[in-house]
Design a protein around this motif. Structure first.
Motif, PDB file in Angstrom:
ATOM      1  N   UNK A  84       4.257   6.241   2.374  1.00 39.39           N
ATOM      2  CA  UNK A  84       2.925   5.593   2.185  1.00 39.39           C
ATOM      3  C   UNK A  84       2.181   5.893   3.306  1.00 39.39           C
ATOM      4  N   UNK A  85       2.645   5.465   4.530  1.00 37.10           N
ATOM      5  CA  UNK A  85       1.871   5.571   5.520  1.00 37.10           C
ATOM      6  C   UNK A  85       1.363   7.011   5.874  1.00 37.10           C
ATOM      7  N   UNK A  86       2.224   8.038   5.710  1.00 33.20           N
ATOM      8  CA  UNK A  86       1.883   9.440   5.853  1.00 33.20           C
ATOM      9  C   UNK A  86       0.960   9.985   4.810  1.00 33.20           C
ATOM     10  N   UNK A  87       0.855   9.255   3.691  1.00 31.42           N
ATOM     11  CA  UNK A  87      -0.202   9.488   2.656  1.00 31.42           C
ATOM     12  C   UNK A  87      -1.436   8.908   3.147  1.00 31.42           C
ATOM     13  N   UNK A  88      -1.564   7.752   3.660  1.00 35.94           N
ATOM     14  CA  UNK A  88      -2.455   7.167   4.262  1.00 35.94           C
ATOM     15  C   UNK A  88      -3.217   7.891   5.366  1.00 35.94           C
ATOM     16  N   UNK A  89      -2.590   8.368   6.515  1.00 38.43           N
ATOM     17  CA  UNK A  89      -2.816   9.038   7.459  1.00 38.43           C
ATOM     18  C   UNK A  89      -3.557  10.315   7.087  1.00 38.43           C
TER      19      UNK A  89
ATOM     20  N   UNK B  44      -1.184  -2.509   8.520  1.00 42.56           N
ATOM     21  CA  UNK B  44      -1.178  -1.482   9.615  1.00 42.56           C
ATOM     22  C   UNK B  44      -2.570  -0.506   9.617  1.00 42.56           C
ATOM     23  N   UNK B  45      -2.436   0.128   8.152  1.00 41.94           N
ATOM     24  CA  UNK B  45      -3.382   1.048   8.259  1.00 41.94           C
ATOM     25  C   UNK B  45      -5.081   0.309   8.224  1.00 41.94           C
ATOM     26  N   UNK B  46      -5.187  -0.993   7.199  1.00 42.51           N
ATOM     27  CA  UNK B  46      -6.242  -1.639   7.355  1.00 42.51           C
ATOM     28  C   UNK B  46      -6.921  -1.883   8.640  1.00 42.51           C
ATOM     29  N   UNK B  47      -5.789  -2.272   9.607  1.00 42.26           N
ATOM     30  CA  UNK B  47      -6.235  -2.717  10.989  1.00 42.26           C
ATOM     31  C   UNK B  47      -6.860  -1.397  11.857  1.00 42.26           C
ATOM     32  N   UNK B  48      -6.318  -0.304  11.587  1.00 43.20           N
ATOM     33  CA  UNK B  48      -6.639   0.608  12.114  1.00 43.20           C
ATOM     34  C   UNK B  48      -7.748   1.386  11.901  1.00 43.20           C
ATOM     35  N   UNK B  49      -8.192   1.491  10.556  1.00 42.87           N
ATOM     36  CA  UNK B  49      -9.316   2.146  10.054  1.00 42.87           C
ATOM     37  C   UNK B  49     -10.329   1.189   9.455  1.00 42.87           C
ATOM     38  N   UNK B  50     -10.200  -0.136   9.102  1.00 46.55           N
ATOM     39  CA  UNK B  50     -11.276  -1.106   8.624  1.00 46.55           C
ATOM     40  C   UNK B  50     -12.037  -0.352   7.387  1.00 46.55           C
ATOM     41  N   UNK B  51     -11.693   0.061   6.527  1.00 45.85           N
ATOM     42  CA  UNK B  51     -12.703   0.578   5.447  1.00 45.85           C
ATOM     43  C   UNK B  51     -13.650  -0.195   5.084  1.00 45.85           C
ATOM     44  N   UNK B  52     -15.021   0.341   4.764  1.00 44.39           N
ATOM     45  CA  UNK B  52     -16.387  -0.386   4.358  1.00 44.39           C
ATOM     46  C   UNK B  52     -16.082  -1.477   3.285  1.00 44.39           C
TER      47      UNK B  52
ATOM     48  N   UNK C   5      10.479 -11.149  -4.805  1.00 44.10           N
ATOM     49  CA  UNK C   5       9.997 -12.351  -4.288  1.00 44.10           C
ATOM     50  C   UNK C   5       9.709 -12.545  -2.933  1.00 44.10           C
ATOM     51  N   UNK C   6      10.360 -11.836  -2.076  1.00 44.43           N
ATOM     52  CA  UNK C   6       9.860 -11.959  -0.472  1.00 44.43           C
ATOM     53  C   UNK C   6       8.898 -11.603  -0.196  1.00 44.43           C
ATOM     54  N   UNK C   7       8.191 -10.724  -0.943  1.00 44.45           N
ATOM     55  CA  UNK C   7       6.825  -9.810  -0.686  1.00 44.45           C
ATOM     56  C   UNK C   7       5.574 -10.799  -0.948  1.00 44.45           C
ATOM     57  N   UNK C   8       5.868 -11.789  -2.117  1.00 44.39           N
ATOM     58  CA  UNK C   8       4.575 -12.604  -2.410  1.00 44.39           C
ATOM     59  C   UNK C   8       4.002 -13.053  -1.516  1.00 44.39           C
ATOM     60  N   UNK C   9       4.791 -13.920  -0.394  1.00 39.25           N
ATOM     61  CA  UNK C   9       4.459 -14.703   0.440  1.00 39.25           C
ATOM     62  C   UNK C   9       3.586 -13.893   1.567  1.00 39.25           C
ATOM     63  N   UNK C  10       4.020 -12.557   1.827  1.00 38.07           N
ATOM     64  CA  UNK C  10       3.508 -11.954   2.850  1.00 38.07           C
ATOM     65  C   UNK C  10       2.202 -11.020   2.159  1.00 38.07           C
ATOM     66  N   UNK C  11       2.033 -11.207   1.132  1.00 41.12           N
ATOM     67  CA  UNK C  11       0.875 -10.490   0.395  1.00 41.12           C
ATOM     68  C   UNK C  11      -0.566 -11.186   0.981  1.00 41.12           C
ATOM     69  N   UNK C  12      -0.435 -12.367   1.055  1.00 43.78           N
ATOM     70  CA  UNK C  12      -1.579 -13.155   1.585  1.00 43.78           C
ATOM     71  C   UNK C  12      -2.076 -12.605   3.240  1.00 43.78           C
ATOM     72  N   UNK C  13      -1.242 -11.868   3.885  1.00 43.17           N
ATOM     73  CA  UNK C  13      -1.451 -11.458   5.291  1.00 43.17           C
ATOM     74  C   UNK C  13      -2.470 -10.318   5.329  1.00 43.17           C
ATOM     75  N   UNK C  14      -2.641  -9.724   3.935  1.00 45.00           N
ATOM     76  CA  UNK C  14      -3.796  -8.781   3.601  1.00 45.00           C
ATOM     77  C   UNK C  14      -5.164  -9.244   3.465  1.00 45.00           C
ATOM     78  N   UNK C  15      -5.212 -10.728   3.148  1.00 50.12           N
ATOM     79  CA  UNK C  15      -6.341 -11.139   2.718  1.00 50.12           C
ATOM     80  C   UNK C  15      -7.550 -11.099   3.659  1.00 50.12           C
ATOM     81  N   UNK C  16      -7.368 -11.285   4.842  1.00 55.55           N
ATOM     82  CA  UNK C  16      -8.333 -11.133   6.211  1.00 55.55           C
ATOM     83  C   UNK C  16      -8.983  -9.852   6.136  1.00 55.55           C
ATOM     84  N   UNK C  17      -8.481  -8.794   5.531  1.00 54.61           N
ATOM     85  CA  UNK C  17      -8.830  -7.494   5.436  1.00 54.61           C
ATOM     86  C   UNK C  17      -9.518  -7.082   4.539  1.00 54.61           C
TER      87      UNK C  17
END
Length: 533
Positions: free
Chosen positions: A74-79, A106-114, A133-145
């Motif tokens: 996925x990171x390679x696709x985004x880059x 990581x990609x959002x932090x680097x490129x900050x899309x409009x 199940x363990x990804x649900x809690x981590x999803x909120x880490x994307x909200x600031x972006x």
């Protein structure tokens, strides 16, 4: 991003044809995920890019299995995408695993899309879980972006650790808490709530009430597969195009309602079928195909023409041949409503937007007629008309449109009908002076006749007519004189052209009359307004 939002505008550089990236999973059934996102982006005038996070084995009945490629891929696709293409907006959908979420973060932090629209896909319409199940809690880490998150009622409950609700007021309260907690806009979607109508609301952090609410009659259909994916991808596209929350949300709400209501005609699958992303295009194509005989019956009767009369009295004879079309113009709901003041404002705004776009191309067509004109007088007349279309009539449009600039019906994008009409004019005016002059004549003559008839109704109107200024412009003595001159120039050239070109002139005139009818009919249907009577 979330803490810089205002209730109405985004501080971005808008683009007419935005490049929109969807980061989401693939739906093998084509109704949701990447497939639905790309259709939604295209339906709203964007160019779609994709980075696939997951592969699913699913259909309209449910998800059988999901496979998550390595997060490194996925990171390679985004880059690969961001190193070559300027991305105007991003829609984030199904992520599924913690590693994938970390790669996106990581990609959002680097490129900050409009523009970033985050659809926290965890529960499908069918009820199937789409995230570990363990990804649900981590999803909120994307909200600031993100600029906005778009959970459905089930996902809202998961994010808050609460029970899911079918009560609209409770759902809005949950949305406001989520917005305040993460300092991000939250689009509350009421599709799962009870009631005869469905509502959506935009909650902003720090606001006690929604900053936007949209409502529609609940669709009594099962074609709802991919609704959330499609809505968020369309919203990302519109935000990049307009930079305005209200305009974008109203456009998308109107579109998604029509797409759901028309999904059943696709006849896909035995479960919750997909929406029809291009219902607005399909409707125009179907209607035009069904009605093409309305004009072709006139175009195919060349063998029955009185060629002597057509040559000597072109305008009189062509006017008779167009009687049926003109009667339909005069009786269509748009024209009748414009005359008696009952026309819904939305339909008039839609018409203004499209007519302004039409005039730009009509000016070019008049310029081409002027270049091919056979004498100085007609050359000067059509050249003056080209200038008038740009300077005078377009200015009239700009004044009116400025009053409604925030309307969802001011798109700046030509409709299928507008493109068909202007494309026809530009093609015919490249053929010859006679054919070109006959093609542009209905816009003079038909408008003059309509304006004269409507002005009579306007004078009988009690009080201030809502469209009085508009009617006065097209019933003015100056415009009537221009129409009369255009008729005379067409009659003059008709007397000296070949028989073949004379028939082409007649055909061009009648086809343009029919396109005028289509142009007047479109605002009512495009705005989904009921016909009178």
């Amino acid at each position: 991003m979330g803490d810089t939002l205002t209730p109405h505008q985004l501080s971005i550089q808008t683009r007419e044809y935005p490049r929109v990236l969807t980061i989401a999973g693939s739906d093998s059934g084509g109704g949701a995920g990447i497939q639905a996102d790309l259709k939604s982006i295209a339906a709203h005038g964007g160019y779609g890019l994709s980075a696939i996070t997951a592969l699913t084995a699913q259909n309209t009945r449910g998800v059988q299995q999901a496979f998550f490629p390595p997060a490194q891929f996925l990171s390679q696709q985004l880059e690969a995408l961001s190193s070559d293409i300027d991305i105007d907006a991003v829609k984030i959908g199904m992520l599924g695993t913690s590693d994938v979420i970390a790669a996106v973060r990581s990609w959002l932090q680097k490129y900050r899309p409009p523009v970033v629209v985050l659809d926290p896909v965890m529960v499908a319409t069918s009820g199937d879980s789409l995230a570990e199940e363990d990804s649900v809690a981590e999803l909120s880490s994307l909200f600031p972006y993100a600029d906005v998150i778009t959970p459905n009622a089930h996902e809202m409950a998961v994010l808050l650790g609460e029970e899911s609700t079918e009560q609209w007021s409770v759902l809005c309260e949950q949305g406001q808490r989520l917005a305040d907690c993460y300092k991000v806009a939250v689009l509350v979607k009421g599709g799962h709530c009870s009631g005869e109508r469905t509502s959506d609301a935009l909650m902003m952090p720090g606001h006690s009430e929604p900053v936007w609410v949209g409502s529609s009659e609940r669709a009594q259909v099962r074609t709802t597969h991919g609704t959330g994916c499609s809505f968020s991808a369309a919203l990302a596209t519109e935000l990049a195009r307009t930079g305005c929350w209200q305009t974008s949300l109203e456009r998308v709400k109107r579109w998604i309602t029509g797409a759901i209501n028309n999904g059943q005609r696709l006849e896909v699958g035995g479960g919750n079928g997909p929406i029809d992303h291009f219902y607005h295009v399909h409707s125009v194509i179907s209607e035009q195909s069904a009605r093409v005989s309305d004009v072709d019956k006139y175009l195919l009767q060349a063998q029955d023409l009185d060629m002597v009369r057509l040559r000597e009295s072109f305008s009189e004879y062509a006017w008779e041949l167009s009687t049926s079309i003109r009667e339909q113009v005069n009786s269509c709901p748009f024209v009748e409503g414009l005359g008696d003041g009952s026309l819904p404002q939305d339909a008039f705004i839609y018409y203004l937007d499209q007519d302004g776009l039409y005039l730009k191309e009509y000016s070019r067509a008049l310029g081409q007629v002027s270049i091919r004109a056979t004498d100085t007088e007609s050359r000067m007349f059509f050249a003056h008309g080209a200038v008038e279309a740009v300077e005078v009539e377009s200015e009239l449009h700009r004044r009116w449109v400025s009053r409604f600039r925030d309307s969802a019906y001011v798109t700046g994008i030509p409709s299928t009908t507008t493109e068909a009409y202007t494309g026809f004019l530009l093609a015919r005016t490249m053929e010859s002076y006679g054919v070109g002059a006959a093609a542009v004549l209905p816009c003079y003559w038909l408008y003059a006749e309509i304006g004269k008839n409507l002005y009579s109704a306007y004078q009988e109107y009690a009080g201030e007519h809502p469209y009085g200024e508009w009617l006065e412009a097209y019933s003015s003595e100056e415009f009537q004189t221009s129409a009369h001159q255009a008729v005379n120039f067409v009659n003059k050239i008709a007397r000296i052209v070949s028989d073949g070109e004379l028939i082409s002139m007649k055909n061009a005139f009648l086809r343009a009359c029919w396109l005028e009818l289509r142009f007047f009919e479109e605002p009512i249907s495009a705005c989904h307004l009921p016909l009178r009577g």
